[in-house]
Design a protein around this motif. Sequence first.
Motif, mmCIF file in Angstrom:
data_model
loop_
_atom_site.group_PDB
_atom_site.id
_atom_site.type_symbol
_atom_site.label_atom_id
_atom_site.label_comp_id
_atom_site.label_asym_id
_atom_site.label_seq_id
_atom_site.Cartn_x
_atom_site.Cartn_y
_atom_site.Cartn_z
ATOM 1 N N GLY A 74 10.267 8.283 0.202
ATOM 2 C CA GLY A 74 9.169 9.221 0.013
ATOM 3 C C GLY A 74 9.364 10.479 0.817
ATOM 4 O O GLY A 74 10.440 10.732 1.357
ATOM 5 N N ASP A 75 8.308 11.266 0.897
ATOM 6 C CA ASP A 75 8.392 12.498 1.671
ATOM 7 C C ASP A 75 8.301 12.165 3.161
ATOM 8 O O ASP A 75 7.870 11.072 3.539
ATOM 9 N N PRO A 76 8.719 13.092 4.024
ATOM 10 C CA PRO A 76 8.724 12.811 5.458
ATOM 11 C C PRO A 76 7.364 12.392 6.026
ATOM 12 O O PRO A 76 7.293 11.588 6.951
ATOM 13 N N GLY A 77 6.273 12.876 5.453
ATOM 14 C CA GLY A 77 4.937 12.480 5.914
ATOM 15 C C GLY A 77 4.673 11.005 5.699
ATOM 16 O O GLY A 77 4.046 10.335 6.525
ATOM 17 N N LYS A 78 5.156 10.477 4.592
ATOM 18 C CA LYS A 78 5.005 9.051 4.302
ATOM 19 C C LYS A 78 5.753 8.222 5.342
ATOM 20 O O LYS A 78 5.272 7.171 5.767
ATOM 21 N N MET A 79 6.929 8.697 5.759
ATOM 22 C CA MET A 79 7.723 7.984 6.756
ATOM 23 C C MET A 79 6.954 7.870 8.073
ATOM 24 O O MET A 79 6.872 6.805 8.667
ATOM 25 N N VAL A 80 6.392 8.984 8.493
ATOM 26 C CA VAL A 80 5.629 9.004 9.747
ATOM 27 C C VAL A 80 4.430 8.065 9.648
ATOM 28 O O VAL A 80 4.144 7.303 10.570
ATOM 29 N N ALA A 81 3.748 8.095 8.523
ATOM 30 C CA ALA A 81 2.544 7.277 8.346
ATOM 31 C C ALA A 81 2.854 5.787 8.387
ATOM 32 O O ALA A 81 2.160 5.021 9.080
ATOM 33 N N ILE A 82 3.888 5.326 7.683
ATOM 34 C CA ILE A 82 4.175 3.889 7.672
ATOM 35 C C ILE A 82 4.696 3.421 9.029
ATOM 36 O O ILE A 82 4.388 2.312 9.460
ATOM 37 N N ILE A 108 0.831 -1.207 0.000
ATOM 38 C CA ILE A 108 0.000 0.000 0.000
ATOM 39 C C ILE A 108 0.865 1.257 0.000
ATOM 40 O O ILE A 108 0.568 2.236 -0.684
ATOM 41 N N PHE A 109 1.974 1.216 0.757
ATOM 42 C CA PHE A 109 2.865 2.371 0.844
ATOM 43 C C PHE A 109 3.908 2.409 -0.281
ATOM 44 O O PHE A 109 4.787 3.260 -0.281
ATOM 45 N N ARG A 110 3.808 1.489 -1.230
ATOM 46 C CA ARG A 110 4.770 1.381 -2.332
ATOM 47 C C ARG A 110 6.198 1.285 -1.811
ATOM 48 O O ARG A 110 7.125 1.870 -2.359
ATOM 49 N N ALA A 111 6.353 0.538 -0.738
ATOM 50 C CA ALA A 111 7.672 0.271 -0.176
ATOM 51 C C ALA A 111 8.132 -1.086 -0.709
ATOM 52 O O ALA A 111 7.402 -1.741 -1.454
ATOM 53 N N ARG A 112 9.347 -1.495 -0.356
ATOM 54 C CA ARG A 112 9.886 -2.764 -0.835
ATOM 55 C C ARG A 112 10.418 -3.573 0.335
ATOM 56 O O ARG A 112 11.035 -3.017 1.240
#
Length: 175
Positions: A126-134, A107-111
């Motif tokens: 990704g952007d810092p917001g994505k880091m906090v969310a995951i 979902i987060f397009r991570a690997r």
Amino acid sequence: MKHTLSVLVEDEAGVLTRIAGLFARRGFNIESLAVGPTAKPGISRITMVVPGDERIIEQIIKQLYKLINVLKVQDLTNKPCVERELMLLKVNATSSNRSEVLEIVQIFRARVVDVAEDSVIVEVVGDPGKMVAIIRVLSKFGIREMARTGKISLARESGVNTEYLKSLQQKVEMP
């Protein structure tokens, strides 16, 4: 408020030490720091996130320009820019919850970059917001270790402010 500063410097020994010393002498903190080469040989870019009000940031920029090897300083905080960060997360992933962890990763397009019997290592860009969310979502499984790079950022030549476009899109989608 946190400010993102982009500093172009001559790629010489001791430049980063002089910049860190300047911050230490003035009692300023650096929350995030990323250093790397640019497209021009002999020039490096230092991207740092620094807390402070406008007056403090203005003072920091003036002090940075006094250093010999500093070529250009930009405050990217209120400019349209592209921001990215890299993070590695080691997350508990047992046979009972592994499929749920992998679904969230997708979902987060991570690997997934490593799989062990009871954990996985996930690479997130990704952007810092994505880091906090995951982090928030995966913390329920247990995060064993985490490593994050500092934020890197480049001003958008197009001048397009994606945050502004996102806010417009949300207004259109909401009845």
